[in-house]
Design a protein around this motif. Structure first.
Motif, short mmCIF file in Angstrom:
data_model
loop_
_atom_site.label_atom_id
_atom_site.label_comp_id
_atom_site.label_asym_id
_atom_site.label_seq_id
_atom_site.Cartn_x
_atom_site.Cartn_y
_atom_site.Cartn_z
N MET A 39 -14.74 65.28 68.02
CA MET A 39 -13.86 66.21 68.71
C MET A 39 -12.78 66.67 67.73
O MET A 39 -12.14 65.82 67.09
CB MET A 39 -13.20 65.54 69.91
CG MET A 39 -14.17 65.02 70.96
SD MET A 39 -13.29 64.19 72.30
CE MET A 39 -14.68 63.68 73.30
N PRO A 40 -12.56 67.96 67.58
CA PRO A 40 -11.54 68.45 66.65
C PRO A 40 -10.14 68.04 67.09
O PRO A 40 -9.87 67.82 68.27
CB PRO A 40 -11.73 69.97 66.69
CG PRO A 40 -12.38 70.24 68.01
CD PRO A 40 -13.25 69.05 68.27
N GLY A 41 -9.24 67.94 66.11
CA GLY A 41 -7.88 67.57 66.40
C GLY A 41 -7.28 66.78 65.27
O GLY A 41 -7.94 66.49 64.26
N ALA A 42 -6.02 66.40 65.42
CA ALA A 42 -5.29 65.68 64.38
C ALA A 42 -5.53 64.19 64.54
O ALA A 42 -4.94 63.54 65.41
CB ALA A 42 -3.80 66.01 64.46
N GLY A 43 -6.38 63.64 63.71
CA GLY A 43 -6.67 62.21 63.76
C GLY A 43 -7.80 61.89 62.82
O GLY A 43 -8.26 62.73 62.04
N LEU A 44 -8.28 60.66 62.88
CA LEU A 44 -9.40 60.22 62.06
C LEU A 44 -10.42 59.52 62.95
O LEU A 44 -10.05 58.73 63.84
CB LEU A 44 -8.92 59.26 60.97
CG LEU A 44 -8.03 59.88 59.88
CD1 LEU A 44 -7.45 58.78 58.99
CD2 LEU A 44 -8.80 60.89 59.05
N VAL A 45 -11.68 59.80 62.72
CA VAL A 45 -12.78 59.19 63.47
C VAL A 45 -13.67 58.45 62.48
O VAL A 45 -14.00 58.99 61.42
CB VAL A 45 -13.61 60.27 64.21
CG1 VAL A 45 -14.77 59.63 64.97
CG2 VAL A 45 -12.73 61.06 65.16
N THR A 46 -14.06 57.22 62.81
CA THR A 46 -14.91 56.45 61.91
C THR A 46 -16.04 55.79 62.69
O THR A 46 -15.88 55.43 63.87
CB THR A 46 -14.11 55.38 61.14
OG1 THR A 46 -14.97 54.73 60.22
CG2 THR A 46 -13.54 54.33 62.08
N ARG A 47 -17.16 55.63 61.99
CA ARG A 47 -18.29 54.86 62.52
C ARG A 47 -18.81 53.98 61.39
O ARG A 47 -19.06 54.45 60.28
CB ARG A 47 -19.40 55.77 63.01
CG ARG A 47 -20.65 54.98 63.44
CD ARG A 47 -21.77 55.89 63.88
NE ARG A 47 -22.96 55.10 64.19
CZ ARG A 47 -24.13 55.63 64.57
NH1 ARG A 47 -24.25 56.94 64.69
NH2 ARG A 47 -25.16 54.85 64.83
N ALA A 48 -18.95 52.69 61.67
CA ALA A 48 -19.54 51.74 60.73
C ALA A 48 -20.59 50.94 61.48
O ALA A 48 -20.24 50.08 62.29
CB ALA A 48 -18.47 50.82 60.14
N GLY A 49 -21.86 51.27 61.26
CA GLY A 49 -22.91 50.63 62.05
C GLY A 49 -22.78 51.03 63.50
O GLY A 49 -22.79 52.22 63.85
N ALA A 50 -22.62 50.05 64.38
CA ALA A 50 -22.46 50.32 65.82
C ALA A 50 -21.00 50.30 66.25
O ALA A 50 -20.72 50.41 67.43
CB ALA A 50 -23.24 49.30 66.63
N LEU A 51 -20.07 50.17 65.29
CA LEU A 51 -18.65 50.10 65.61
C LEU A 51 -18.02 51.48 65.50
O LEU A 51 -18.25 52.20 64.51
CB LEU A 51 -17.94 49.12 64.67
CG LEU A 51 -18.51 47.70 64.64
CD1 LEU A 51 -17.68 46.83 63.69
CD2 LEU A 51 -18.56 47.09 66.03
N LEU A 52 -17.21 51.86 66.50
CA LEU A 52 -16.60 53.18 66.58
C LEU A 52 -15.10 53.04 66.68
O LEU A 52 -14.58 52.10 67.31
CB LEU A 52 -17.12 53.93 67.81
CG LEU A 52 -18.64 54.04 67.97
CD1 LEU A 52 -18.97 54.61 69.35
CD2 LEU A 52 -19.23 54.90 66.88
N ALA A 53 -14.36 54.00 66.07
CA ALA A 53 -12.90 53.96 66.15
C ALA A 53 -12.33 55.36 65.98
O ALA A 53 -12.88 56.19 65.25
CB ALA A 53 -12.32 53.02 65.10
N VAL A 54 -11.22 55.59 66.67
CA VAL A 54 -10.44 56.82 66.56
C VAL A 54 -8.99 56.40 66.40
O VAL A 54 -8.52 55.50 67.11
CB VAL A 54 -10.60 57.71 67.81
CG1 VAL A 54 -9.69 58.91 67.73
CG2 VAL A 54 -12.04 58.15 67.98
N ALA A 55 -8.25 57.04 65.45
CA ALA A 55 -6.86 56.64 65.22
C ALA A 55 -6.04 57.81 64.73
O ALA A 55 -6.58 58.75 64.11
CB ALA A 55 -6.80 55.50 64.20
N GLU A 56 -4.74 57.77 65.01
CA GLU A 56 -3.84 58.75 64.44
C GLU A 56 -3.77 58.51 62.93
O GLU A 56 -3.91 57.37 62.47
CB GLU A 56 -2.47 58.64 65.08
CG GLU A 56 -1.81 57.28 64.92
CD GLU A 56 -0.49 57.18 65.66
OE1 GLU A 56 -0.12 58.17 66.32
OE2 GLU A 56 0.16 56.13 65.57
#
Length: 330
Positions: A1-18
């Motif tokens: 999703m576009p916007g101000a932040g960072l999105v990460t995926r490592a294997g089956a682990l997901l994270a979104v953070a400012e």
């Protein structure tokens, strides 16, 4: 999703953070995935890293049982479509939840997240964005198989990883020990006062010892709730499959995911000797400790030495532990 932040995926682990302060979180996600960690490992470590919810973030990852562990902090939001319910978590947190699977979809968002593009996908790494929307696809059930022989199964241990090949079974030979029969014919440890199966008093009987196959001595309870039957030796560590006794079928591997660096590849062995459970430290870097039931201290096991583990005692290694439980009352 576009916007101000960072999105990460490592294997089956997901994270979104400012973005501000996210570097430590992104490093943690990669490290846990590299160590074979799962969703509960990720949620626990993020909660320790941001105990006051000071970073706006949302993380998610599967459990060993097919559920989904989720955490949100700050201004982030998580929405999960679970088997029985739709769950929405918001901060400031940290707020955590394990949603019963199979899970159909999860959305992790920061304020201002735009609509996801239907063709966008993230197989791994870090991209700019204020959220993610992931859908999970379940494979059709495989056709029924013939019943597996005893112990020919994958041991499900903490740490999410790609499916492992079935471990080799422990050699299918009965371990004979000296024991006695109660009047109902149940084979027991001669030291017991009551039969471990029917509970009849043993000290009132005239007992004749004999050799017989040893029954399970109880269970080993891992700190995450996993239960292992204490009927064979186990080699415990980050990579126990390389142990010669595991390769030869004389012990079973118990692989433990370790994000803290406190567990050796071959850390310890739980060894059954007669009617006794012992723990042997296999020269681990950080040691193995045994805390007796009700004790405040946990003495260290000498490297290469064997220490008896009484029912109710904890075997402590790194930041993990096993507890030996038995229904055998001496």
């Amino acid at each position: 999703m576009p916007g101000a932040g960072l999105v990460t995926r490592a294997g089956a682990l997901l994270a979104v953070a400012e973005p501000a302060g996210a570097e430590e979180l992104l490093t943690l996600v990669r490290r846990i995935a590299a160590d074979g960690g799962d969703g509960p490992d990720l949620v626990r470590r993020v909660a320790e890293l941001f105990p006051a919810g000071e970073l706006s973030c949302a993380v998610a990852g599967p459990t060993a049982d097919g559920d989904l562990a989720v955490l949100v902090c700050g201004h982030a939001t998580a929405e999960v479509d679970g088997r029985h319910e739709q769950v929405r978590l918001t901060g400031p947190g940290p707020a955590t939840r394990v949603v019963a699977g199979p899970v159909a979809a999860v959305r992790l968002t920061l304020p201002g997240a735009g609509a996801p593009h239907p063709l966008a996908r993230l197989d791994g790494g870090v991209v700019g964005g204020a959220g993610l929307s992931a859908r999970f696809h379940t494979e059709p059930a495989p056709p029924p198989k013939e019943p597996a022989p005893p112990f020919e199964a994958v041991l499900l241990v903490p740490g999410y990883a790609p499916p492992l090949a079935p471990v080799e079974p422990v050699a299918d030979t009965e371990v004979l020990v000296e024991g006695v029969d109660c009047k109902n014919g149940h084979f027991n440890d001669p030291a017991l006062r009551y039969c471990q199966r029917c509970g009849i008093a043993m000290h009132q009987l005239t007992l004749v010892s004999r050799l017989g196959p040893r029954p399970p001595l109880g269970v080993l309870l891992l700190d995450n709730g996993m239960t292992l039957r204490a009927d064979a030796d186990y080699v415990v560590g980050r990579d126990p499959a390389r142990d010669p006794d595991v390769a030869a079928g004389r012990a079973r591997p118990l692989r433990i995911a370790d994000s803290y660096g406190g567990i050796s590849r071959r850390h310890l062995r739980v060894k059954l000797s007669g009617w006794t459970v012992r723990v042997v430290d296999l020269g681990s870097a950080n040691g193995t400790y045994v805390q007796g039931p009700g004790a405040d201290e946990a003495p260290r096991v000498p490297a290469g030495g064997a220490v008896e583990v009484r029912p109710g005692a904890k075997i402590i290694f790194g930041r993990r532990w096993l507890r030996y439980e038995s229904h055998r009352n001496p």
